[in-house]
Design a protein around this motif. Structure first.
Motif, PDB file in Angstrom:
ATOM      1  N   MET A 288      -8.237  38.891   9.193  1.00 39.13           N
ATOM      2  CA  MET A 288      -7.956  37.689   9.932  1.00 39.13           C
ATOM      3  C   MET A 288      -8.487  36.508   9.154  1.00 39.13           C
ATOM      4  SD  MET A 288     -10.596  37.407  13.141  1.00 39.13           S
ATOM      5  CE  MET A 288     -11.121  39.070  12.863  1.00 39.13           C
ATOM      6  N   ALA A 289      -7.719  35.449   9.136  1.00 39.51           N
ATOM      7  CA  ALA A 289      -8.136  34.245   8.429  1.00 39.51           C
ATOM      8  C   ALA A 289      -8.829  33.314   9.402  1.00 39.51           C
ATOM      9  CB  ALA A 289      -6.920  33.540   7.831  1.00 39.51           C
ATOM     10  N   THR A 290      -9.978  32.818   9.016  1.00 39.47           N
ATOM     11  CA  THR A 290     -10.645  31.824   9.856  1.00 39.47           C
ATOM     12  C   THR A 290     -11.038  30.656   8.989  1.00 39.47           C
ATOM     13  OG1 THR A 290     -12.816  32.829   9.556  1.00 39.47           O
ATOM     14  CG2 THR A 290     -11.560  33.521  11.489  1.00 39.47           C
ATOM     15  N   SER A 291     -10.993  29.494   9.596  1.00 40.94           N
ATOM     16  CA  SER A 291     -11.390  28.279   8.913  1.00 40.94           C
ATOM     17  C   SER A 291     -12.760  27.873   9.433  1.00 40.94           C
ATOM     18  CB  SER A 291     -10.361  27.178   9.209  1.00 40.94           C
ATOM     19  OG  SER A 291     -10.786  25.965   8.672  1.00 40.94           O
ATOM     20  N   THR A 292     -13.658  27.502   8.552  1.00 46.57           N
ATOM     21  CA  THR A 292     -15.003  27.141   9.009  1.00 46.57           C
ATOM     22  C   THR A 292     -15.322  25.674   8.829  1.00 46.57           C
ATOM     23  OG1 THR A 292     -15.892  27.765   6.851  1.00 46.57           O
ATOM     24  CG2 THR A 292     -15.926  29.438   8.588  1.00 46.57           C
ATOM     25  N   SER A 293     -14.402  24.894   8.322  1.00 49.42           N
ATOM     26  CA  SER A 293     -14.650  23.464   8.239  1.00 49.42           C
ATOM     27  C   SER A 293     -13.374  22.736   8.593  1.00 49.42           C
ATOM     28  CB  SER A 293     -15.106  23.058   6.833  1.00 49.42           C
ATOM     29  OG  SER A 293     -14.096  23.302   5.904  1.00 49.42           O
ATOM     30  N   SER A 294     -13.518  21.525   9.074  1.00 46.41           N
ATOM     31  CA  SER A 294     -12.320  20.810   9.473  1.00 46.41           C
ATOM     32  C   SER A 294     -11.544  20.368   8.249  1.00 46.41           C
ATOM     33  CB  SER A 294     -12.677  19.612  10.347  1.00 46.41           C
ATOM     34  OG  SER A 294     -13.193  18.559   9.588  1.00 46.41           O
ATOM     35  N   THR A 295     -10.250  20.242   8.446  1.00 44.24           N
ATOM     36  CA  THR A 295      -9.414  19.736   7.378  1.00 44.24           C
ATOM     37  C   THR A 295      -9.642  18.250   7.265  1.00 44.24           C
ATOM     38  OG1 THR A 295      -7.586  19.405   8.903  1.00 44.24           O
ATOM     39  CG2 THR A 295      -7.657  21.506   7.713  1.00 44.24           C
ATOM     40  N   VAL A 296      -9.354  17.693   6.127  1.00 46.88           N
ATOM     41  CA  VAL A 296      -9.525  16.271   5.924  1.00 46.88           C
ATOM     42  C   VAL A 296      -8.147  15.645   5.911  1.00 46.88           C
ATOM     43  CG1 VAL A 296     -10.399  14.509   4.375  1.00 46.88           C
ATOM     44  CG2 VAL A 296     -11.612  16.665   4.578  1.00 46.88           C
TER      45      VAL A 296
ATOM     46  N   HIS B 171      -2.863  20.650  20.259  1.00 44.89           N
ATOM     47  CA  HIS B 171      -1.896  21.224  19.322  1.00 44.89           C
ATOM     48  C   HIS B 171      -2.634  22.233  18.453  1.00 44.89           C
ATOM     49  CE1 HIS B 171       1.336  18.305  20.174  1.00 44.89           C
ATOM     50  NE2 HIS B 171       0.315  17.524  20.489  1.00 44.89           N
ATOM     51  N   PHE B 172      -1.881  23.128  17.832  1.00 48.09           N
ATOM     52  CA  PHE B 172      -2.492  24.224  17.088  1.00 48.09           C
ATOM     53  C   PHE B 172      -1.790  24.454  15.761  1.00 48.09           C
ATOM     54  CE2 PHE B 172      -2.938  24.863  21.606  1.00 48.09           C
ATOM     55  CZ  PHE B 172      -4.299  25.080  21.730  1.00 48.09           C
ATOM     56  N   VAL B 173      -2.523  25.052  14.836  1.00 45.53           N
ATOM     57  CA  VAL B 173      -1.946  25.556  13.594  1.00 45.53           C
ATOM     58  C   VAL B 173      -2.316  27.036  13.534  1.00 45.53           C
ATOM     59  CG1 VAL B 173      -3.953  24.819  12.214  1.00 45.53           C
ATOM     60  CG2 VAL B 173      -1.776  25.280  11.093  1.00 45.53           C
ATOM     61  N   ASP B 174      -1.305  27.886  13.376  1.00 39.80           N
ATOM     62  CA  ASP B 174      -1.531  29.326  13.381  1.00 39.80           C
ATOM     63  C   ASP B 174      -1.872  29.837  11.990  1.00 39.80           C
ATOM     64  OD1 ASP B 174      -0.996  29.608  16.124  1.00 39.80           O
ATOM     65  OD2 ASP B 174       1.160  29.694  15.749  1.00 39.80           O
ATOM     66  N   TYR B 175      -2.877  30.711  11.941  1.00 39.99           N
ATOM     67  CA  TYR B 175      -3.294  31.365  10.706  1.00 39.99           C
ATOM     68  C   TYR B 175      -3.037  32.861  10.798  1.00 39.99           C
ATOM     69  CZ  TYR B 175      -5.711  27.020   9.584  1.00 39.99           C
ATOM     70  OH  TYR B 175      -6.012  25.709   9.310  1.00 39.99           O
ATOM     71  N   GLY B 176      -1.973  33.252  11.444  1.00 45.63           N
ATOM     72  CA  GLY B 176      -1.666  34.651  11.657  1.00 45.63           C
ATOM     73  C   GLY B 176      -1.763  34.998  13.123  1.00 45.63           C
ATOM     74  N   PRO B 177      -1.645  36.269  13.462  1.00 44.04           N
ATOM     75  CA  PRO B 177      -1.593  36.669  14.862  1.00 44.04           C
ATOM     76  C   PRO B 177      -2.937  36.657  15.596  1.00 44.04           C
ATOM     77  CG  PRO B 177      -1.481  38.590  13.464  1.00 44.04           C
ATOM     78  CD  PRO B 177      -1.439  37.388  12.543  1.00 44.04           C
ATOM     79  N   GLU B 178      -4.048  36.409  14.884  1.00 41.87           N
ATOM     80  CA  GLU B 178      -5.361  36.493  15.514  1.00 41.87           C
ATOM     81  C   GLU B 178      -6.169  35.198  15.492  1.00 41.87           C
ATOM     82  OE1 GLU B 178      -7.179  39.742  13.438  1.00 41.87           O
ATOM     83  OE2 GLU B 178      -6.085  41.238  14.612  1.00 41.87           O
ATOM     84  N   TYR B 179      -5.569  34.092  14.989  1.00 44.29           N
ATOM     85  CA  TYR B 179      -6.343  32.856  14.898  1.00 44.29           C
ATOM     86  C   TYR B 179      -5.432  31.639  14.927  1.00 44.29           C
ATOM     87  CZ  TYR B 179     -10.472  30.103  13.927  1.00 44.29           C
ATOM     88  OH  TYR B 179     -11.533  29.238  14.056  1.00 44.29           O
TER      89      TYR B 179
END
Length: 137
Positions: free
Chosen positions: A1-9, A45-53
């Motif tokens: 699963m891909a997770t992001s740990t910092s906000s995008t700029v 709103h959301f951005v999907d990083y696959g089926p789990e995040y």
């Protein structure tokens, strides 16, 4: 699963600040239901990083990512830090939470500086919403 740990700029944005609160991740047991709830209650709103995040966008498409929804088989245990959201109209927010399938479990109640309520989302996460003191008139 891909997770992001910092906000995008965002283009031209200042980016994350050193040692500042940067990202809130909620554990959910049904990703589609959680996205539908938060979209309906708060317009997220959301951005999907696959089926789990799914990342949570602050302000819609093209804005900064401020958090995420992490799919897990069981809900996170109650306790730990308490997430509070702000609302310009607490009564309207309460109506939106209920209409989207959430359960208001405390309040609204007055506290020094405003009013506040607590709600539980479809995955069992408890969050709060507060608003400032409304002017009489």
């Amino acid at each position: 699963m891909a997770t992001s740990t910092s906000s995008t700029v965002s283009a031209g944005g200042p980016g994350p600040r050193h040692h500042s609160l940067n990202y809130v991740e909620l554990t959910v047991t049904d990703l589609a239901a959680a996205k539908a709830f938060y979209r309906g209650a708060f317009g997220w709103h959301f951005v999907d990083y696959g089926p789990e995040y799914s990342g949570i966008l602050d302000g819609g498409e093209g804005s900064d990512e401020v958090g995420g929804l992490l799919l897990q088989p069981t809900a996170r245990a109650v306790g730990g830090p308490f997430v509070l959201l702000y609302s310009d109209d607490l009564d309207a927010t309460q109506q939106a939470i209920v209409a989207a399938g959430g359960d208001v479990v405390a309040g609204p109640y007055d506290f020094p500086g405003g009013r506040r309520l607590h709600f539980v989302d479809p995955s069992g996460n408890e969050l709060g919403v507060w608003s400032g003191v409304e002017s009489a008139g």
